[in-house]
Motif scaffolding. Structure first.
Motif, PDB file in Angstrom:
ATOM      1  N   GLY A   1     -11.995   3.867  15.858  1.00  0.00           N
ATOM      2  CA  GLY A   1     -12.517   3.073  14.747  1.00  0.00           C
ATOM      3  C   GLY A   1     -13.772   3.653  14.139  1.00  0.00           C
ATOM      4  N   MET A   2     -14.209   4.824  14.609  1.00  0.00           N
ATOM      5  CA  MET A   2     -15.477   5.392  14.143  1.00  0.00           C
ATOM      6  C   MET A   2     -15.317   6.379  12.992  1.00  0.00           C
ATOM      7  N   CYS A   3     -14.189   7.071  12.915  1.00  0.00           N
ATOM      8  CA  CYS A   3     -14.071   8.108  11.883  1.00  0.00           C
ATOM      9  C   CYS A   3     -13.586   7.534  10.557  1.00  0.00           C
ATOM     10  N   GLY A   4     -12.885   6.420  10.581  1.00  0.00           N
ATOM     11  CA  GLY A   4     -12.406   5.805   9.345  1.00  0.00           C
ATOM     12  C   GLY A   4     -11.142   6.414   8.794  1.00  0.00           C
ATOM     13  N   ALA A   5     -10.586   7.428   9.445  1.00  0.00           N
ATOM     14  CA  ALA A   5      -9.410   8.117   8.902  1.00  0.00           C
ATOM     15  C   ALA A   5      -8.186   7.218   8.826  1.00  0.00           C
ATOM     16  N   CYS A   6      -8.079   6.265   9.747  1.00  0.00           N
ATOM     17  CA  CYS A   6      -6.858   5.449   9.812  1.00  0.00           C
ATOM     18  C   CYS A   6      -7.006   4.137   9.051  1.00  0.00           C
ATOM     19  N   ARG A   7      -7.928   4.116   8.103  1.00  0.00           N
ATOM     20  CA  ARG A   7      -8.105   2.938   7.251  1.00  0.00           C
ATOM     21  C   ARG A   7      -6.856   2.739   6.406  1.00  0.00           C
ATOM     22  N   LEU A   8      -6.376   1.525   6.299  1.00  0.00           N
ATOM     23  CA  LEU A   8      -5.223   1.211   5.467  1.00  0.00           C
ATOM     24  C   LEU A   8      -5.333  -0.221   4.974  1.00  0.00           C
ATOM     25  N   MET A   9      -4.518  -0.548   3.994  1.00  0.00           N
ATOM     26  CA  MET A   9      -4.487  -1.896   3.447  1.00  0.00           C
ATOM     27  C   MET A   9      -3.224  -2.597   3.943  1.00  0.00           C
TER      28      MET A   9
ATOM     29  N   VAL B   1      -8.411  -4.759   4.506  1.00  0.00           N
ATOM     30  CA  VAL B   1      -8.691  -3.479   5.146  1.00  0.00           C
ATOM     31  C   VAL B   1      -8.448  -3.597   6.647  1.00  0.00           C
ATOM     32  N   LYS B   2      -7.646  -2.686   7.167  1.00  0.00           N
ATOM     33  CA  LYS B   2      -7.389  -2.619   8.604  1.00  0.00           C
ATOM     34  C   LYS B   2      -7.565  -1.177   9.067  1.00  0.00           C
ATOM     35  N   PHE B   3      -7.762  -1.002  10.382  1.00  0.00           N
ATOM     36  CA  PHE B   3      -7.845   0.326  10.974  1.00  0.00           C
ATOM     37  C   PHE B   3      -6.790   0.412  12.072  1.00  0.00           C
ATOM     38  N   ALA B   4      -5.902   1.410  11.939  1.00  0.00           N
ATOM     39  CA  ALA B   4      -4.746   1.493  12.836  1.00  0.00           C
ATOM     40  C   ALA B   4      -5.134   1.563  14.300  1.00  0.00           C
ATOM     41  N   CYS B   5      -6.235   2.244  14.617  1.00  0.00           N
ATOM     42  CA  CYS B   5      -6.551   2.490  16.025  1.00  0.00           C
ATOM     43  C   CYS B   5      -7.104   1.270  16.744  1.00  0.00           C
ATOM     44  N   VAL B   6      -7.733   0.348  16.013  1.00  0.00           N
ATOM     45  CA  VAL B   6      -8.309  -0.820  16.681  1.00  0.00           C
ATOM     46  C   VAL B   6      -7.607  -2.125  16.316  1.00  0.00           C
ATOM     47  N   ASP B   7      -7.072  -2.215  15.089  1.00  0.00           N
ATOM     48  CA  ASP B   7      -6.350  -3.414  14.680  1.00  0.00           C
ATOM     49  C   ASP B   7      -4.860  -3.289  14.968  1.00  0.00           C
ATOM     50  N   GLY B   8      -4.386  -2.100  15.200  1.00  0.00           N
ATOM     51  CA  GLY B   8      -2.980  -1.824  15.430  1.00  0.00           C
ATOM     52  C   GLY B   8      -2.787  -1.133  16.765  1.00  0.00           C
ATOM     53  N   PRO B   9      -1.861  -0.185  16.828  1.00  0.00           N
ATOM     54  CA  PRO B   9      -1.288   0.517  15.672  1.00  0.00           C
ATOM     55  C   PRO B   9      -0.121  -0.191  14.978  1.00  0.00           C
ATOM     56  N   GLU B  10       0.346  -1.341  15.491  1.00  0.00           N
ATOM     57  CA  GLU B  10       1.499  -1.995  14.875  1.00  0.00           C
ATOM     58  C   GLU B  10       1.069  -3.058  13.870  1.00  0.00           C
ATOM     59  N   PHE B  11       1.811  -3.097  12.745  1.00  0.00           N
ATOM     60  CA  PHE B  11       1.524  -4.049  11.679  1.00  0.00           C
ATOM     61  C   PHE B  11       2.833  -4.550  11.069  1.00  0.00           C
ATOM     62  N   ASP B  12       2.721  -5.621  10.296  1.00  0.00           N
ATOM     63  CA  ASP B  12       3.848  -6.122   9.519  1.00  0.00           C
ATOM     64  C   ASP B  12       4.161  -5.082   8.444  1.00  0.00           C
ATOM     65  N   GLY B  13       5.286  -4.438   8.570  1.00  0.00           N
ATOM     66  CA  GLY B  13       5.632  -3.352   7.658  1.00  0.00           C
ATOM     67  C   GLY B  13       5.753  -3.771   6.206  1.00  0.00           C
ATOM     68  N   HIS B  14       6.120  -5.023   5.967  1.00  0.00           N
ATOM     69  CA  HIS B  14       6.276  -5.485   4.590  1.00  0.00           C
ATOM     70  C   HIS B  14       4.939  -5.733   3.905  1.00  0.00           C
ATOM     71  N   LEU B  15       3.849  -5.685   4.673  1.00  0.00           N
ATOM     72  CA  LEU B  15       2.517  -5.895   4.097  1.00  0.00           C
ATOM     73  C   LEU B  15       1.715  -4.608   3.990  1.00  0.00           C
ATOM     74  N   VAL B  16       2.193  -3.520   4.587  1.00  0.00           N
ATOM     75  CA  VAL B  16       1.464  -2.252   4.572  1.00  0.00           C
ATOM     76  C   VAL B  16       1.615  -1.555   3.222  1.00  0.00           C
ATOM     77  N   ASP B  17       0.494  -1.083   2.673  1.00  0.00           N
ATOM     78  CA  ASP B  17       0.515  -0.294   1.448  1.00  0.00           C
ATOM     79  C   ASP B  17       0.725   1.165   1.844  1.00  0.00           C
ATOM     80  N   PHE B  18       1.976   1.572   1.939  1.00  0.00           N
ATOM     81  CA  PHE B  18       2.292   2.921   2.390  1.00  0.00           C
ATOM     82  C   PHE B  18       1.846   3.981   1.390  1.00  0.00           C
ATOM     83  N   ASP B  19       1.995   3.695   0.103  1.00  0.00           N
ATOM     84  CA  ASP B  19       1.620   4.694  -0.898  1.00  0.00           C
ATOM     85  C   ASP B  19       0.143   5.036  -0.794  1.00  0.00           C
ATOM     86  N   GLN B  20      -0.695   4.010  -0.646  1.00  0.00           N
ATOM     87  CA  GLN B  20      -2.125   4.262  -0.520  1.00  0.00           C
ATOM     88  C   GLN B  20      -2.441   5.000   0.770  1.00  0.00           C
ATOM     89  N   ALA B  21      -1.781   4.599   1.864  1.00  0.00           N
ATOM     90  CA  ALA B  21      -2.032   5.230   3.172  1.00  0.00           C
ATOM     91  C   ALA B  21      -1.661   6.713   3.151  1.00  0.00           C
TER      92      ALA B  21
END
Length: 296
Positions: A228-236, A241-261
């Motif tokens: 969660g320190m580098c910010g690289a895995c930031r996504l919407m 705003v979520k961070f894959a390494c601390v809030d995930g890595p699993e998320f509701d796929g229908h809510l993930v902004d893949f294009d932005q990620a």
């Protein structure tokens, strides 16, 4: 130091290692990951936990060559040791929570494992099998030579459907096409878990949204630092705003902004791109997860 007790080649540029790591093996659950370093000067490499054996005190990881760090790790052999092996990190899979077991038993579950996504899919399917739940698994790869863990997966899954993009093994097509074919045959699923390359997960979620199948994705491909320190895995996710390494890595796929990620992932690879992201994202660029203290 963390000894390598087994090393096995799975496919071209893909190896499996069993690492002696008692504390990690005792605590980890499916869906979580570790961070490994080959030596004092080696880079930190986040790797999904592929399997674990609490009695043998080992954790299984699968490594693919994608850069200097993984090249150095793959050059190690049985009897060598890793400098660091930190974990378990991230949140366990919600499907592998014992308090929700009765609800999970009522669901028809399908996993779609794309390429290296087979590694994080396997421990979830194995855990479910051990608790009396047999899920279906679609294993996809570009070609037959890159497939691995088929026998292991067949031993714990309800049904395994293998597909290759070039038709060299199994169903000729990708995971989305295989899922659609199963639905057309009359199969019904209450939940889908898709793990693999970002573009693959994006198109799975487009299909499952149309099919009205709730879908979980693992955003481990975008992790760099893993804390969660580098910010690289930031996504919407759902506009937040979520961070894959601390809030995930699993998320509701229908809510993930893949294009932005995916766009952000490409930008993050260059110094100019990182500077642009820092400007655009402001206070949420680094530390916005609220876990590392960088937002204070």
């Amino acid at each position: 130091m963390y000894p390598i007790v087994r090393k096995e080649t799975l496919a071209d540029n893909i190896i499996l290692m069993d690492i002696k790591a008692p504390r990690v093996a005792n605590e980890c659950l499916p869906g979580q990951f570790i961070i490994a370093k080959t030596d004092e000067v080696g880079e930190r490499i986040p790797l999904t936990i592929c399997d674990y054996d609490r009695e043998k005190e080992t954790v299984t990881i699968v490594v693919q060559t994608i850069g200097a760090g993984t090249e150095r790790m793959m050059a190690l052999n049985e009897g060598d040791a890793l400098e660091d092996f930190v974990g378990p990190l991230g949140c366990p899979s919600e499907l592998c929570e014992e308090e929700n077991l009765e609800e999970t038993r009522k669901k028809k579950i399908v996993f779609i494992a794309g390429g290296l996504g087979t590694a994080p899919v396997y421990p979830q399917v194995k855990w479910l099998h051990e608790h009396g739940i047999d899920a279906d698994v679609i294993m996809g790869s570009r070609t037959k030579d890159l497939l691995f863990y088929m026998d292991e997966m067949k031993a714990v899954a309800g049904n395994v459907y293998v597909c290759t993009d070039d038709g060299t093994y199994g169903f000729h097509g990708n995971g989305c096409q295989q899922l659609q074919a199963l639905i057309d045959e009359g199969k019904h699923y209450d939940v889908c878990v898709a793990i693999g390359p970002m573009i693959m997960m994006k198109f799975v979620t487009i299909l499952t949204k149309k099919l009205e199948i709730p879908t979980v994705v693992s955003m481990n491909p975008i992790m760099v630092d893993g804390t969660g320190m580098c910010g690289a895995c930031r996504l919407m996710v759902g506009g937040e705003v979520k961070f894959a390494c601390v809030d995930g890595p699993e998320f509701d796929g229908h809510l993930v902004d893949f294009d932005q990620a995916m766009k952000r992932q490409q930008q993050y690879k260059t110094e100019e791109g990182r500077a642009k992201l820092a400007y655009e994202e402001g206070a949420t660029h680094h530390g916005g997860c609220g876990h590392c203290g960088g937002d204070k």
